[in-house]
Design an enzyme around this catalytic site. Structure first.
Site, mmCIF file in Angstrom:
data_model
loop_
_atom_site.group_PDB
_atom_site.id
_atom_site.type_symbol
_atom_site.label_atom_id
_atom_site.label_comp_id
_atom_site.label_asym_id
_atom_site.label_seq_id
_atom_site.Cartn_x
_atom_site.Cartn_y
_atom_site.Cartn_z
ATOM 1 N N CYS A 1 -4.889 -9.946 -23.247
ATOM 2 C CA CYS A 1 -6.227 -10.081 -24.059
ATOM 3 C C CYS A 1 -5.728 -9.834 -25.272
ATOM 4 O O CYS A 1 -4.869 -10.621 -26.061
ATOM 5 C CB CYS A 1 -7.359 -9.157 -23.584
ATOM 6 S SG CYS A 1 -8.713 -9.599 -24.088
ATOM 7 N N HIS B 1 -7.660 -9.310 -17.858
ATOM 8 C CA HIS B 1 -7.047 -8.144 -17.551
ATOM 9 C C HIS B 1 -6.812 -7.670 -16.228
ATOM 10 O O HIS B 1 -7.553 -7.235 -15.405
ATOM 11 C CB HIS B 1 -8.382 -6.863 -17.613
ATOM 12 C CG HIS B 1 -8.705 -6.702 -19.265
ATOM 13 N ND1 HIS B 1 -7.938 -5.801 -20.194
ATOM 14 C CD2 HIS B 1 -9.385 -7.674 -20.333
ATOM 15 C CE1 HIS B 1 -8.329 -5.907 -21.503
ATOM 16 N NE2 HIS B 1 -9.274 -7.171 -21.488
ATOM 17 N N GLU C 1 -4.826 -5.474 -15.083
ATOM 18 C CA GLU C 1 -4.762 -3.986 -14.656
ATOM 19 C C GLU C 1 -6.119 -3.662 -14.160
ATOM 20 O O GLU C 1 -6.174 -2.534 -13.656
ATOM 21 C CB GLU C 1 -4.283 -3.313 -15.701
ATOM 22 C CG GLU C 1 -5.273 -3.005 -16.993
ATOM 23 C CD GLU C 1 -5.594 -4.187 -17.932
ATOM 24 O OE1 GLU C 1 -5.206 -5.440 -17.552
ATOM 25 O OE2 GLU C 1 -6.297 -4.169 -18.666
HETATM 26 N N1 GLN Z 1 -11.878 -9.218 -28.841
HETATM 27 C C1 GLN Z 1 -10.243 -8.600 -28.869
HETATM 28 C C2 GLN Z 1 -9.402 -9.081 -29.937
HETATM 29 O O1 GLN Z 1 -9.868 -10.153 -30.650
HETATM 30 C C3 GLN Z 1 -9.565 -8.597 -27.750
HETATM 31 C C4 GLN Z 1 -10.372 -7.868 -26.428
HETATM 32 C C5 GLN Z 1 -9.605 -7.423 -25.201
HETATM 33 O O2 GLN Z 1 -8.565 -6.940 -25.377
HETATM 34 N N2 GLN Z 1 -10.397 -6.908 -24.391
HETATM 35 O O3 GLN Z 1 -8.358 -8.668 -30.265
#
Ligand code: GLN
Length: 207
Positions: free
Chosen positions: A76, A173, A175
């Protein structure tokens, strides 16, 4: 094998637990010099803009050198950091994986959801077409994948996990799901005595 988890901010503890469950020794990385002592690194979810601020110029440069040399897995916000091009807004990427990625790309209703995607037959997964639970939290979208990038998972029409050389990224994610295959694949990428050692040797990335 000692695996670092970048622990500046965000979702690092769930990665630590998962990696330990799979037998890795884990170091929570809070200072740039700790990067010298690990064999691979996980960059967790969080807010990528905040990561950039907390890293500062020196930390960013040190991390950029690290990802050229050692296996790194970003989830992410971590995937956003590893990208070569970041949109919405534009911000610096480490350039470890030749992808264009758009932050917060799903509308309000979909911005956090659990979906079922496909783990593709790839260098990291030898059971073709198996399904995988994917937890998305304010997820980014991979909008463009460069020629040297292998797609390792999809959800609907979207590419959601990729690998280039020894860098791996997922927009979800892993994890937070019980399925350990994605972390297992990363640990295999880190281990020099596996077939994936050869991927590392051949990993020439544009930085
Ligand atoms: N929205 C976050 C970003 O733009 C990422 C979200 C996340 O890591 N769960 O950095």
């Amino acid at each position: 094998m000692k695996i670092g988890v970048l622990a500046l901010q965000g979702d690092f503890d769930a990665h630590r637990r998962r990696l330990e469950e799979l037998g890795a020794e884990v170091l929570l990385v809070k200072k740039p010099e700790q990067l010298d002592t690990i064999d691979g690194l996980v960059i967790p979810g969080g807010e990528s803009g905040t990561f950039l601020k907390l890293l500062g110029e020196e930390g960013f440069e040190k991390l950029k050198q690290f990802v050229r040399r050692k296996p790194t897995f970003g989830t992410c916000a971590g995937a956003i950091l590893l990208a070569s091009e970041v949109e919405n807004p534009k911000q610096a990427g480490l350039g470890a994986i030749d992808i264009r990625i758009r932050r917060n790309a799903y509308g309000r209703q979909l911005d956090s959801s659990i979906r079922e995607g496909q783990l593709l037959h790839s260098s990291l997964n030898h059971s073709p077409g198996s399904t995988l639970e994917m937890v998305f939290i304010r997820a980014p979208k991979i909008e463009h994948v460069g020629a040297g990038v292998e797609v390792i998972a999809t959800e609907g029409n979207d590419t959601v996990a990729v690998r280039q050389g020894s860098a791996m990224a997922a927009t979800f994610h892993p994890e937070l799901s019980d399925d350990t295959r994605i972390h297992q694949a990363f640990l295999e990428l880190c281990g020099s005595d596996t077939p994936f050692g050869k991927l590392r040797a051949g990993s020439v990335r544009r930085l």
